[in-house]
Design an enzyme around this catalytic site. Sequence first.
Site, PDB file in Angstrom:
ATOM      1  CG  HIS A 155      -0.402   0.364   2.503  1.00  0.00           C
ATOM      2  ND1 HIS A 155       0.010  -0.559   3.441  1.00  0.00           N
ATOM      3  CD2 HIS A 155      -0.153   1.584   3.060  1.00  0.00           C
ATOM      4  CE1 HIS A 155       0.460   0.071   4.514  1.00  0.00           C
ATOM      5  NE2 HIS A 155       0.370   1.366   4.312  1.00  0.00           N
ATOM      6  CG  ASP A 192      -0.074  -3.943   2.802  1.00  0.00           C
ATOM      7  OD1 ASP A 192       0.480  -3.475   1.790  1.00  0.00           O
ATOM      8  OD2 ASP A 192      -0.417  -3.251   3.783  1.00  0.00           O
ATOM      9  N   GLY A 250       2.682   6.756   8.604  1.00  0.00           N
ATOM     10  CA  GLY A 250       4.085   7.041   8.321  1.00  0.00           C
ATOM     11  C   GLY A 250       4.991   5.911   8.733  1.00  0.00           C
ATOM     12  CB  SER A 287       2.618   2.400   6.216  1.00  0.00           C
ATOM     13  OG  SER A 287       1.355   2.538   6.798  1.00  0.00           O
ATOM     14  N   GLY A 288       4.892   0.069   6.186  1.00  0.00           N
ATOM     15  CA  GLY A 288       5.980  -0.511   5.419  1.00  0.00           C
ATOM     16  C   GLY A 288       7.210  -0.851   6.227  1.00  0.00           C
TER      17      GLY A 288
END
Length: 266
Positions: free
Chosen positions: A73, A119, A212, A214-215
């Site tokens: 995402h 994801d 922020g 994320s990942g």
Amino acid sequence: MFTLAVFTVLLGYAYSCGKPAYLPNVSRVVGGEDAKPHSWPWQVSLQYDKNGVWAHTCGGTLIASNWVLTAAHCISSSRKYRVFLGKQNLIEEEAGSVAVAVEKLIVHEKWNSFLIINDIALIKLAEHVEFSDTIQPSCLPPAGTVLAQNYPCYVTGWGRLYTNGPIADNLQQALLPVVDHQTCSQRDWWGSTIRTTMVCAGGDGVVSGCNGDSGGPLNCESDNVWEVHGIVSFGSGLGCNTKKKPTVFTHVASYISWINEKISQN
């Protein structure tokens, strides 16, 4: 040739995966805090070109000299990206940090943004980075590994310090104990949203990942090395620290064959 071979072996030994030169402060403090500088040397900042200025959008994990693991995402085909490595503070110049262009973005073929499943994405860097005290790879967990309830792991990132708050300048870390699938999939937790290809951590209403982050990685230590067991995927729409709504991560150990396949093909 012999000298070069020996140097390569020694370099690989000096910077093996999951063993930071600067040991992280893992005092089991509940609540976010500034990370010890460069103690998570695989943490990267994924940045995009925002009208000529590079802006942080997501975290990521260096897993090889030219490969970064992040969330699907986080990736948009319309954006130009770079990866910043060796960073502690995003707004200051820091010795040893390096920005690297992106050669290829590989998003999981079955990524579903509605169900938020699969994801996961890989970023191939345009060049190999040289490992150092501030830039090192994380280890991948053995395929199929499932961590027990309350296993102590740490989320790291430059995400928002609180709901709707500013993103952090300094890299943050927070203790997030694992919540097992049986608990996290209960109706008053995340319910049927949670799949076995996800891992939950936190949910105490005190600390979590936030926008922020994320990942970025869920860092868990095993046999004295750090492994990336999760990729920050999603949290509660009610806010970043909602009780019984732990941060949900992509379960990296469910995707080891996919990761290996894509790296070998590209």
